[in-house]
Scaffold this motif. Structure first.
Motif, PDB file in Angstrom:
ATOM      1  N   CYS A  13       0.847  -1.188   0.000  1.00 46.02           N
ATOM      2  CA  CYS A  13       0.000   0.000   0.000  1.00 46.02           C
ATOM      3  C   CYS A  13       0.885   1.242   0.000  1.00 46.02           C
ATOM      4  N   ASP A  14       0.541   2.188  -0.846  1.00 46.75           N
ATOM      5  CA  ASP A  14       1.320   3.411  -1.005  1.00 46.75           C
ATOM      6  C   ASP A  14       1.131   4.340   0.200  1.00 46.75           C
ATOM      7  N   VAL A  15       2.206   5.005   0.614  1.00 48.37           N
ATOM      8  CA  VAL A  15       2.138   5.924   1.749  1.00 48.37           C
ATOM      9  C   VAL A  15       1.124   7.039   1.505  1.00 48.37           C
ATOM     10  N   ASP A  16       0.986   7.499   0.275  1.00 47.30           N
ATOM     11  CA  ASP A  16       0.032   8.572  -0.012  1.00 47.30           C
ATOM     12  C   ASP A  16      -1.409   8.105   0.169  1.00 47.30           C
ATOM     13  N   ALA A  17      -1.690   6.848  -0.144  1.00 45.06           N
ATOM     14  CA  ALA A  17      -3.024   6.290   0.078  1.00 45.06           C
ATOM     15  C   ALA A  17      -3.317   6.209   1.580  1.00 45.06           C
ATOM     16  N   LEU A  18      -2.326   5.813   2.358  1.00 44.86           N
ATOM     17  CA  LEU A  18      -2.486   5.755   3.808  1.00 44.86           C
ATOM     18  C   LEU A  18      -2.690   7.150   4.385  1.00 44.86           C
ATOM     19  N   LEU A  19      -1.899   8.098   3.921  1.00 45.00           N
ATOM     20  CA  LEU A  19      -1.994   9.468   4.419  1.00 45.00           C
ATOM     21  C   LEU A  19      -3.347  10.091   4.068  1.00 45.00           C
ATOM     22  N   ALA A  20      -3.853   9.802   2.892  1.00 48.54           N
ATOM     23  CA  ALA A  20      -5.159  10.331   2.485  1.00 48.54           C
ATOM     24  C   ALA A  20      -6.265   9.814   3.412  1.00 48.54           C
ATOM     25  N   LEU A  21      -6.248   8.521   3.709  1.00 48.53           N
ATOM     26  CA  LEU A  21      -7.232   7.942   4.621  1.00 48.53           C
ATOM     27  C   LEU A  21      -7.056   8.518   6.020  1.00 48.53           C
ATOM     28  N   PHE A  22      -5.827   8.602   6.484  1.00 52.57           N
ATOM     29  CA  PHE A  22      -5.485   9.152   7.801  1.00 52.57           C
ATOM     30  C   PHE A  22      -6.057  10.557   7.950  1.00 52.57           C
ATOM     31  N   ASP A  23      -5.741  11.426   7.002  1.00 45.72           N
ATOM     32  CA  ASP A  23      -6.180  12.819   7.072  1.00 45.72           C
ATOM     33  C   ASP A  23      -7.693  12.956   6.945  1.00 45.72           C
ATOM     34  N   ALA A  24      -8.310  12.185   6.048  1.00 47.71           N
ATOM     35  CA  ALA A  24      -9.760  12.263   5.859  1.00 47.71           C
ATOM     36  C   ALA A  24     -10.504  11.816   7.121  1.00 47.71           C
ATOM     37  N   ALA A  25     -10.067  10.732   7.730  1.00 50.95           N
ATOM     38  CA  ALA A  25     -10.728  10.223   8.934  1.00 50.95           C
ATOM     39  C   ALA A  25     -10.544  11.180  10.108  1.00 50.95           C
ATOM     40  N   LEU A  26      -9.341  11.725  10.258  1.00 53.47           N
ATOM     41  CA  LEU A  26      -9.110  12.695  11.338  1.00 53.47           C
ATOM     42  C   LEU A  26      -9.973  13.937  11.136  1.00 53.47           C
ATOM     43  N   ALA A  27     -10.043  14.436   9.906  1.00 51.21           N
ATOM     44  CA  ALA A  27     -10.844  15.627   9.617  1.00 51.21           C
ATOM     45  C   ALA A  27     -12.315  15.368   9.948  1.00 51.21           C
ATOM     46  N   GLU A  28     -12.786  14.189   9.580  1.00 50.33           N
ATOM     47  CA  GLU A  28     -14.171  13.805   9.867  1.00 50.33           C
ATOM     48  C   GLU A  28     -14.437  13.822  11.372  1.00 50.33           C
ATOM     49  N   GLY A  29     -13.444  13.415  12.154  1.00 49.65           N
ATOM     50  CA  GLY A  29     -13.585  13.369  13.610  1.00 49.65           C
ATOM     51  C   GLY A  29     -13.197  14.661  14.315  1.00 49.65           C
ATOM     52  N   GLY A  30     -12.759  15.661  13.553  1.00 54.63           N
ATOM     53  CA  GLY A  30     -12.356  16.925  14.164  1.00 54.63           C
ATOM     54  C   GLY A  30     -11.072  16.828  14.970  1.00 54.63           C
ATOM     55  N   ILE A  31     -10.199  15.915  14.590  1.00 55.83           N
ATOM     56  CA  ILE A  31      -8.919  15.689  15.284  1.00 55.83           C
ATOM     57  C   ILE A  31      -7.788  16.207  14.404  1.00 55.83           C
ATOM     58  N   GLU A  32      -6.815  16.876  15.010  1.00 63.08           N
ATOM     59  CA  GLU A  32      -5.655  17.350  14.265  1.00 63.08           C
ATOM     60  C   GLU A  32      -4.540  16.320  14.319  1.00 63.08           C
ATOM     61  N   ARG A  33      -3.733  16.268  13.270  1.00 71.00           N
ATOM     62  CA  ARG A  33      -2.608  15.312  13.188  1.00 71.00           C
ATOM     63  C   ARG A  33      -1.753  15.300  14.446  1.00 71.00           C
ATOM     64  N   GLN A  34      -1.408  16.496  14.937  1.00 67.73           N
ATOM     65  CA  GLN A  34      -0.476  16.582  16.068  1.00 67.73           C
ATOM     66  C   GLN A  34      -1.055  16.064  17.379  1.00 67.73           C
ATOM     67  N   GLN A  35      -2.356  15.766  17.412  1.00 71.40           N
ATOM     68  CA  GLN A  35      -2.963  15.194  18.613  1.00 71.40           C
ATOM     69  C   GLN A  35      -2.717  13.687  18.711  1.00 71.40           C
ATOM     70  N   VAL A  36      -2.331  13.065  17.603  1.00 73.53           N
ATOM     71  CA  VAL A  36      -2.107  11.615  17.571  1.00 73.53           C
ATOM     72  C   VAL A  36      -0.762  11.282  18.217  1.00 73.53           C
ATOM     73  N   THR A  37      -0.784  10.319  19.122  1.00 73.22           N
ATOM     74  CA  THR A  37       0.393   9.912  19.896  1.00 73.22           C
ATOM     75  C   THR A  37       1.245   8.874  19.178  1.00 73.22           C
ATOM     76  N   ALA A  38       0.577   7.919  18.511  1.00 75.08           N
ATOM     77  CA  ALA A  38       1.299   6.787  17.914  1.00 75.08           C
ATOM     78  C   ALA A  38       0.418   6.080  16.898  1.00 75.08           C
ATOM     79  N   LEU A  39       1.057   5.205  16.117  1.00 74.46           N
ATOM     80  CA  LEU A  39       0.383   4.364  15.135  1.00 74.46           C
ATOM     81  C   LEU A  39       0.522   2.906  15.564  1.00 74.46           C
ATOM     82  N   ALA A  40      -0.478   2.103  15.223  1.00 76.98           N
ATOM     83  CA  ALA A  40      -0.455   0.689  15.598  1.00 76.98           C
ATOM     84  C   ALA A  40      -0.978  -0.172  14.455  1.00 76.98           C
TER      85      ALA A  40
END
Length: 130
Positions: A13-40
């Motif tokens: 899976c391409d990093v840009d595809a992951l980043l697009a999903l990451f950003d879209a889901a966070l935006a939907e939830g009203g969460i900013e990138r810098q609030q995320v502590t870690a990835l799992a």
């Protein structure tokens, strides 16, 4: 509060595809990138180039868990995938991994803040604890 993003993805899976999903889901939830502590994720994905590139690009640690550990969170999943179970031994990678790491980091019970979101190549979930 500890916020952890759980991710599952197809092989290569391409990093840009992951980043697009990451950003879209966070935006939907009203969460900013810098609030995320870690990835799992699941341990099968610990060397996945897209996940590693995403962690590096975001400056976040990536921690992977075995299917047996992730299975402990089965009763808290919003969606159970028979396909994921057939391939990995657990019913949901993104949600389970997010719950597992949030709980581990905060030393407190975790819950899903954003349930499973899916793109053609990946899955995303956000858990919080503390």
């Amino acid at each position: 509060m500890t916020l952890v993003v759980g991710l599952g993805c197809r092989r290569d899976c391409d990093v840009d595809a992951l980043l697009a999903l990451f950003d879209a889901a966070l935006a939907e939830g009203g969460i900013e990138r810098q609030q995320v502590t870690a990835l799992a994720s699941i341990d099968h994905k610990q060397h996945e180039p897209g996940l590693l590139a995403l962690a590096e690009r975001l400056g976040l640690p990536l921690r992977c868990f075995g299917a047996q550990h992730l299975a402990m969170f089965e009763d808290r999943l919003s969606h159970k995938s028979e396909l994921a179970f057939a391939h990995t031994g657990c019913y949901g990678i993104a949600e389970s991994a997010a719950l597992a790491l949030a709980e581990d980091l905060a030393k407190a019970p975790s819950r899903l803040l954003i349930s499973r979101r899916k793109s053609p190549q990946a899955t995303f979930a956000l858990a919080c604890a503390g």
